[in-house]
Enzyme design. Sequence first.
Site, PDB file in Angstrom:
ATOM      1  N   CYS A 169     -11.935  66.360  60.538  1.00 52.38           N
ATOM      2  CA  CYS A 169     -11.618  65.742  59.266  1.00 52.38           C
ATOM      3  C   CYS A 169     -11.265  64.519  59.398  1.00 52.38           C
ATOM      4  O   CYS A 169     -10.471  64.227  59.699  1.00 52.38           O
ATOM      5  CB  CYS A 169     -10.896  66.272  58.288  1.00 52.38           C
ATOM      6  SG  CYS A 169     -10.638  65.507  56.723  1.00 52.38           S
ATOM      7  N   TYR A 322       9.536  55.889  36.897  1.00 45.22           N
ATOM      8  CA  TYR A 322       8.910  56.680  37.448  1.00 45.22           C
ATOM      9  C   TYR A 322       8.843  56.464  39.054  1.00 45.22           C
ATOM     10  O   TYR A 322       8.043  56.351  39.732  1.00 45.22           O
ATOM     11  CB  TYR A 322       7.288  56.796  36.900  1.00 45.22           C
ATOM     12  CG  TYR A 322       7.051  56.668  35.681  1.00 45.22           C
ATOM     13  CD1 TYR A 322       6.842  57.902  34.926  1.00 45.22           C
ATOM     14  CD2 TYR A 322       7.190  55.602  34.731  1.00 45.22           C
ATOM     15  CE1 TYR A 322       6.416  58.000  33.631  1.00 45.22           C
ATOM     16  CE2 TYR A 322       6.836  55.475  33.279  1.00 45.22           C
ATOM     17  CZ  TYR A 322       6.638  56.944  32.693  1.00 45.22           C
ATOM     18  OH  TYR A 322       6.285  57.075  31.520  1.00 45.22           O
ATOM     19  N   ASP A 393       5.433  52.967  37.539  1.00 48.16           N
ATOM     20  CA  ASP A 393       4.379  53.556  38.340  1.00 48.16           C
ATOM     21  C   ASP A 393       4.290  54.970  37.838  1.00 48.16           C
ATOM     22  O   ASP A 393       4.664  55.917  38.395  1.00 48.16           O
ATOM     23  CB  ASP A 393       4.991  53.613  39.641  1.00 48.16           C
ATOM     24  CG  ASP A 393       3.971  53.803  40.801  1.00 48.16           C
ATOM     25  OD1 ASP A 393       2.582  54.388  40.320  1.00 48.16           O
ATOM     26  OD2 ASP A 393       4.391  54.058  41.937  1.00 48.16           O
ATOM     27  N   CYS A 420      -2.509  54.558  38.969  1.00 45.09           N
ATOM     28  CA  CYS A 420      -3.269  55.392  39.787  1.00 45.09           C
ATOM     29  C   CYS A 420      -4.620  55.808  38.691  1.00 45.09           C
ATOM     30  O   CYS A 420      -5.435  56.658  39.098  1.00 45.09           O
ATOM     31  CB  CYS A 420      -2.797  56.491  40.499  1.00 45.09           C
ATOM     32  SG  CYS A 420      -1.868  57.599  39.277  1.00 45.09           S
TER      33      CYS A 420
HETATM   34  C1  LIG Z   1       2.635  58.053  40.758  1.00 43.69           C
HETATM   35  S1  LIG Z   1       4.206  58.791  41.371  1.00 43.69           S
HETATM   36  C2  LIG Z   1       5.273  57.252  41.630  1.00 43.69           C
HETATM   37  C3  LIG Z   1       6.259  57.527  42.820  1.00 43.69           C
HETATM   38  C4  LIG Z   1       6.958  56.163  43.247  1.00 43.69           C
HETATM   39  N1  LIG Z   1       6.906  54.941  42.538  1.00 43.69           N
HETATM   40  C5  LIG Z   1       6.080  55.840  44.791  1.00 43.69           C
HETATM   41  O1  LIG Z   1       5.497  54.773  44.796  1.00 43.69           O
HETATM   42  O2  LIG Z   1       6.046  56.639  45.491  1.00 43.69           O
HETATM   43  C6  LIG Z   1       4.937  59.057  39.460  1.00 43.69           C
HETATM   44  C7  LIG Z   1       6.281  59.490  39.478  1.00 43.69           C
HETATM   45  O3  LIG Z   1       6.660  59.811  37.995  1.00 43.69           O
HETATM   46  C8  LIG Z   1       7.272  60.996  37.999  1.00 43.69           C
HETATM   47  N2  LIG Z   1       7.399  61.347  36.528  1.00 43.69           N
HETATM   48  C9  LIG Z   1       6.403  61.910  35.799  1.00 43.69           C
HETATM   49  N3  LIG Z   1       6.627  61.782  34.414  1.00 43.69           N
HETATM   50  C10 LIG Z   1       7.938  61.293  34.359  1.00 43.69           C
HETATM   51  C11 LIG Z   1       8.517  61.011  33.322  1.00 43.69           C
HETATM   52  N4  LIG Z   1       8.217  61.520  31.980  1.00 43.69           N
HETATM   53  N5  LIG Z   1       9.859  60.280  33.503  1.00 43.69           N
HETATM   54  C12 LIG Z   1      10.228  59.931  34.795  1.00 43.69           C
HETATM   55  N6  LIG Z   1       9.345  60.115  35.839  1.00 43.69           N
HETATM   56  C13 LIG Z   1       8.290  60.847  35.860  1.00 43.69           C
HETATM   57  C14 LIG Z   1       6.561  61.853  38.797  1.00 43.69           C
HETATM   58  O4  LIG Z   1       7.550  63.011  39.272  1.00 43.69           O
HETATM   59  C15 LIG Z   1       6.396  61.052  40.101  1.00 43.69           C
HETATM   60  O5  LIG Z   1       7.443  61.001  41.092  1.00 43.69           O
END
Ligand SMILES: C[S@@+](CC[C@H](N)C(=O)[O-])C[C@H]1O[C@@H](n2cnc3c(N)ncnc32)[C@H](O)[C@@H]1O
Length: 466
Positions: A169, A322, A393, A420
């Site tokens: 892969c 996040y 994020d 994303c």
């Molecule tokens: C796209 S990831 C971003 C992680 C980090 N910024 C990175 O670059 O690795 C989104 C994150 O948001 C968290 N999350 C989801 N819902 C949330 C909420 N209501 N409040 C805080 N964090 C949340 C998820 O667990 C996840 O770790």
Amino acid sequence: MAEKLNKNQIVEIDITGMSHQGFGVGKVDDFVVFTEGALPGERIKARLVSIKKDYAYGIISEYIEKSPDRRDPFCPVYDLCGGCSLQHMSYESQLKNKTVRVDDCLKRIGGFTDIPVLPCIGMQEPYEYRNKVQLAVGSTGLGEGNKQRGLSAGFYARRTHQVVYAQQCRIQPGIADQIKDTVLIYMKSNKISAYDETKNKGLVRHIMVRKSVNTDDVMVVIVATENNRVFMKGLTDILLASFQDIKTVVLNLNTKATNVIMGNECVYYYGDGSIQEKLGDLTFRITPLSFFQVNTLQMKVLYDKVKEYAGLTGEEIVWDLYCGAGTIGLYLADQAKKVIGIESVPQAVENAKENTIQNNIRNTEFITGKAEDEINQLIQSTNNIHPDLIIVDPPRKGCHERLLSSLCELRTQKLIYVSCNPSTLARDLKYLNEHGKYEIKKVQPVDMFPWTEHVETVVLLKRLEK
Ligand SMILES: C[S@@+](CC[C@H](N)C(=O)[O-])C[C@H]1O[C@@H](n2cnc3c(N)ncnc32)[C@H](O)[C@@H]1O
């Protein structure tokens, strides 16, 4: 019109765009048809396989005119495997298409007609980019040449839970395939069963391999329904004898009848269950359950873009909402006065705290909880010392409306939105623009997942009024 279309009907369509699933989009009269594998600019005949109220799905029955962007997929199981969706498109045109998709969402959903979207930043070498591979194990699988094989491991076939075996892969590191084959051979010779989710029986569910790009450390995790010590000890010996970069071998116990891959309990058969990855000057400790961006090289590109847009001088207070394992905030910490992260998953916050200590960083704080709840507590507890920059994020569903509302009330001068999902991004930007007078200054898509439809975007926003 909709009433005239029937299932299995063949229709001629001009493909004018691409959906978020990577399907070609075209119309028959006013009725939208999504066709898997069709590219913008193509004219095709499609057989309608499913007709909904407002749209239909088709499959290509004939090409009338092919796009010059079409290319032969490099993977022999591409037609089956759910791992990639855009291998039939040249890499250059994928990047253009991702830029167009972000632009289209900003216009259509956000109502932003005059915001220039920068060209999507791609990879020089868009192969072997995944630092984490999770392969389902099955007692049979679809193999190369579409034949049924014995014990298999791989991604699932599209829209099914049937395992697809690929010898190589190319979106994952070569060592992951070698490890997968070593595990399968060992399982076969020791009559170890694959987990069958329909019967909730069998031992091995998944093989996970994590490989650091900048240290070459490798982690192997066997996800299984019980801790079979004889099997795990024997397998560990074979793996260590075959691959010198393996730093840890772990059994992850998952006893539940669930689609969730990992359970919560780990047993370490070699090493301490962690590997190290470097990013810029920082070193991150990665464990089986850690959240870490899947494409390390593009993660640096993304974070450098955030750093550039942040334009920090060392005096700023930054909130990283996040924040996952705190990686963005930690990456910016040496240029800020203070960084505060909020994340809902407690293990990720633990990782963030460990990474803070490991990198000798002293100006960060991480809070466990939902961003939409914790932000108000944070505002109160910091006695109205407002941040100079807020980074969000969120996951694919975007920001909670209560969080957006708090952001608008807070009137922070600068926001950076890392997304994303261009659709929820555009929706949230519209809210911030209408309710908080935030103006979009820069929109930069970054390709974190070549050969798939996914696109990441960094947006810089500034408030029009102080
Ligand atoms: C796209 S990831 C971003 C992680 C980090 N910024 C990175 O670059 O690795 C989104 C994150 O948001 C968290 N999350 C989801 N819902 C949330 C909420 N209501 N409040 C805080 N964090 C949340 C998820 O667990 C996840 O770790």
